[in-house]
Design a protein around this motif. Sequence first.
Motif, PDB file in Angstrom:
ATOM      1  N   LEU A 180       0.835  -1.199   0.000  1.00 34.59           N
ATOM      2  CA  LEU A 180       0.000   0.000   0.000  1.00 34.59           C
ATOM      3  C   LEU A 180       0.865   1.243   0.000  1.00 34.59           C
ATOM      4  N   LYS A 181       0.326   2.327  -0.514  1.00 35.56           N
ATOM      5  CA  LYS A 181       1.078   3.580  -0.551  1.00 35.56           C
ATOM      6  C   LYS A 181       0.206   4.723  -0.048  1.00 35.56           C
ATOM      7  N   VAL A 182       0.874   5.763   0.397  1.00 35.51           N
ATOM      8  CA  VAL A 182       0.173   6.942   0.916  1.00 35.51           C
ATOM      9  C   VAL A 182      -0.838   7.446  -0.109  1.00 35.51           C
ATOM     10  N   GLY A 183      -2.043   7.703   0.357  1.00 35.57           N
ATOM     11  CA  GLY A 183      -3.101   8.217  -0.498  1.00 35.57           C
ATOM     12  C   GLY A 183      -4.035   7.161  -1.022  1.00 35.57           C
ATOM     13  N   ASP A 184      -3.677   5.884  -0.883  1.00 36.72           N
ATOM     14  CA  ASP A 184      -4.595   4.829  -1.316  1.00 36.72           C
ATOM     15  C   ASP A 184      -5.903   4.911  -0.527  1.00 36.72           C
ATOM     16  N   VAL A 185      -7.003   4.740  -1.225  1.00 34.55           N
ATOM     17  CA  VAL A 185      -8.333   4.734  -0.607  1.00 34.55           C
ATOM     18  C   VAL A 185      -8.771   3.273  -0.482  1.00 34.55           C
ATOM     19  N   THR A 188      -3.000  -0.017  11.833  1.00 32.18           N
ATOM     20  CA  THR A 188      -3.584   0.745  12.924  1.00 32.18           C
ATOM     21  C   THR A 188      -4.318   1.916  12.292  1.00 32.18           C
ATOM     22  N   GLY A 189      -5.085   2.653  13.084  1.00 29.90           N
ATOM     23  CA  GLY A 189      -5.841   3.735  12.478  1.00 29.90           C
ATOM     24  C   GLY A 189      -6.594   4.566  13.491  1.00 29.90           C
ATOM     25  N   GLY A 190      -7.039   5.718  13.043  1.00 24.20           N
ATOM     26  CA  GLY A 190      -7.762   6.670  13.870  1.00 24.20           C
ATOM     27  C   GLY A 190      -7.756   8.018  13.176  1.00 24.20           C
ATOM     28  N   LYS A 191      -7.672   9.086  13.961  1.00 20.07           N
ATOM     29  CA  LYS A 191      -7.620  10.438  13.409  1.00 20.07           C
ATOM     30  C   LYS A 191      -6.281  11.078  13.750  1.00 20.07           C
ATOM     31  N   GLY A 192      -5.751  11.863  12.840  1.00 18.16           N
ATOM     32  CA  GLY A 192      -4.666  12.771  13.167  1.00 18.16           C
ATOM     33  C   GLY A 192      -3.259  12.239  13.100  1.00 18.16           C
ATOM     34  N   GLY A 193      -3.069  10.948  12.809  1.00 17.32           N
ATOM     35  CA  GLY A 193      -1.728  10.430  12.617  1.00 17.32           C
ATOM     36  C   GLY A 193      -0.988  10.083  13.892  1.00 17.32           C
ATOM     37  N   GLY A 250       6.252  -3.567   9.157  1.00 13.93           N
ATOM     38  CA  GLY A 250       5.331  -3.660   8.031  1.00 13.93           C
ATOM     39  C   GLY A 250       3.908  -3.358   8.451  1.00 13.93           C
ATOM     40  N   CYS A 251       3.648  -2.084   8.787  1.00 11.22           N
ATOM     41  CA  CYS A 251       2.357  -1.661   9.338  1.00 11.22           C
ATOM     42  C   CYS A 251       1.943  -0.360   8.672  1.00 11.22           C
ATOM     43  N   VAL A 252       0.649  -0.218   8.390  1.00  9.54           N
ATOM     44  CA  VAL A 252       0.128   1.018   7.812  1.00  9.54           C
ATOM     45  C   VAL A 252      -0.813   1.699   8.805  1.00  9.54           C
ATOM     46  N   TYR A 253      -0.974   3.004   8.618  1.00 12.73           N
ATOM     47  CA  TYR A 253      -1.918   3.791   9.420  1.00 12.73           C
ATOM     48  C   TYR A 253      -3.031   4.260   8.506  1.00 12.73           C
ATOM     49  N   PHE A 254      -4.267   3.873   8.857  1.00 16.66           N
ATOM     50  CA  PHE A 254      -5.446   4.308   8.119  1.00 16.66           C
ATOM     51  C   PHE A 254      -6.049   5.529   8.802  1.00 16.66           C
ATOM     52  N   SER A 255      -6.295   6.570   8.023  1.00 15.88           N
ATOM     53  CA  SER A 255      -6.955   7.772   8.524  1.00 15.88           C
ATOM     54  C   SER A 255      -8.459   7.627   8.353  1.00 15.88           C
ATOM     55  N   PHE A 260     -15.933  -1.391   5.598  1.00 14.75           N
ATOM     56  CA  PHE A 260     -15.680  -0.284   6.520  1.00 14.75           C
ATOM     57  C   PHE A 260     -14.855   0.783   5.803  1.00 14.75           C
ATOM     58  N   GLY A 261     -15.366   2.017   5.845  1.00 11.98           N
ATOM     59  CA  GLY A 261     -14.642   3.101   5.207  1.00 11.98           C
ATOM     60  C   GLY A 261     -15.571   3.974   4.364  1.00 11.98           C
ATOM     61  N   PRO A 262     -14.978   4.638   3.349  1.00 14.72           N
ATOM     62  CA  PRO A 262     -13.581   4.504   2.935  1.00 14.72           C
ATOM     63  C   PRO A 262     -12.611   5.150   3.921  1.00 14.72           C
ATOM     64  N   VAL A 263     -11.425   4.528   4.018  1.00 16.81           N
ATOM     65  CA  VAL A 263     -10.337   5.062   4.821  1.00 16.81           C
ATOM     66  C   VAL A 263      -9.163   5.330   3.891  1.00 16.81           C
ATOM     67  N   ILE A 264      -8.230   6.137   4.358  1.00 16.85           N
ATOM     68  CA  ILE A 264      -7.090   6.535   3.530  1.00 16.85           C
ATOM     69  C   ILE A 264      -5.798   6.068   4.183  1.00 16.85           C
TER      70      ILE A 264
END
Length: 211
Positions: free
Chosen positions: A21-26, A108-113, A126-131, A169-173
């Motif tokens: 996955l890359k930054v900006g993927d929906v 992991t995920g939530g608001k605000g990074g 190897g972990c991504v953060y979903f906004s 669930f989503g969409p998340v970014i």
Amino acid sequence: MTSPSPIRLTLPLTPAVARALKVGDVVLLDGDAVATVGMPTQKRMVSEVEAGRELPLSLRDGAFFHMGVSYEDSDGRPGAVHYVNPTTSSRFNHLMPTLIRGLRLTATGGKGGLSQDSVDAMREVGCVYFSFVGGASALLSEGVEAVTDCAWRDLIMQFRLNRLQLGGFGPVIVAIDAHGNSIYERLMTSARERMPEIMRSLRPSENNETD
């Protein structure tokens, strides 16, 4: 110009899928995740991880969200879901590197990074953060099919560890990817670069005359 179709993924992710996955993927999410908003909860999680004990709801190689959950609670089991509501992840900056590394989280995920220390830990495992979109509780709640289990019932419902079954669930970014790229860092860099221009625009012109 049309927006790209969301990527549909099932949790938990493998590290390989997370790294693809890359930054900006929906993304739309199916599958299994654990969520809480509780500071006492996450401090307890860190204590368990540091002591080498397993959590009452397995999270190893899993997905962990900073999100409150409200549901029917009768006969000691979770019932129908009322709603979910994400919270600000940066509240937990001092705890998340331990949880990411200790549990080998892949999402992991939530608001605000999250802070750079967490980003470094995410890159290692190897972990991504979903906004999650703030103020979109109704939309996000539609993607929660059930609360399948909960732990630490001595805590209020929102603070418990709650296991969710997700469906669309989503969409998340993808706001922070598993290679350390971060939307938040890009925004901060852009803001720093523009600050001199912004400050100049706020100063009264030297040629202005005052009475």
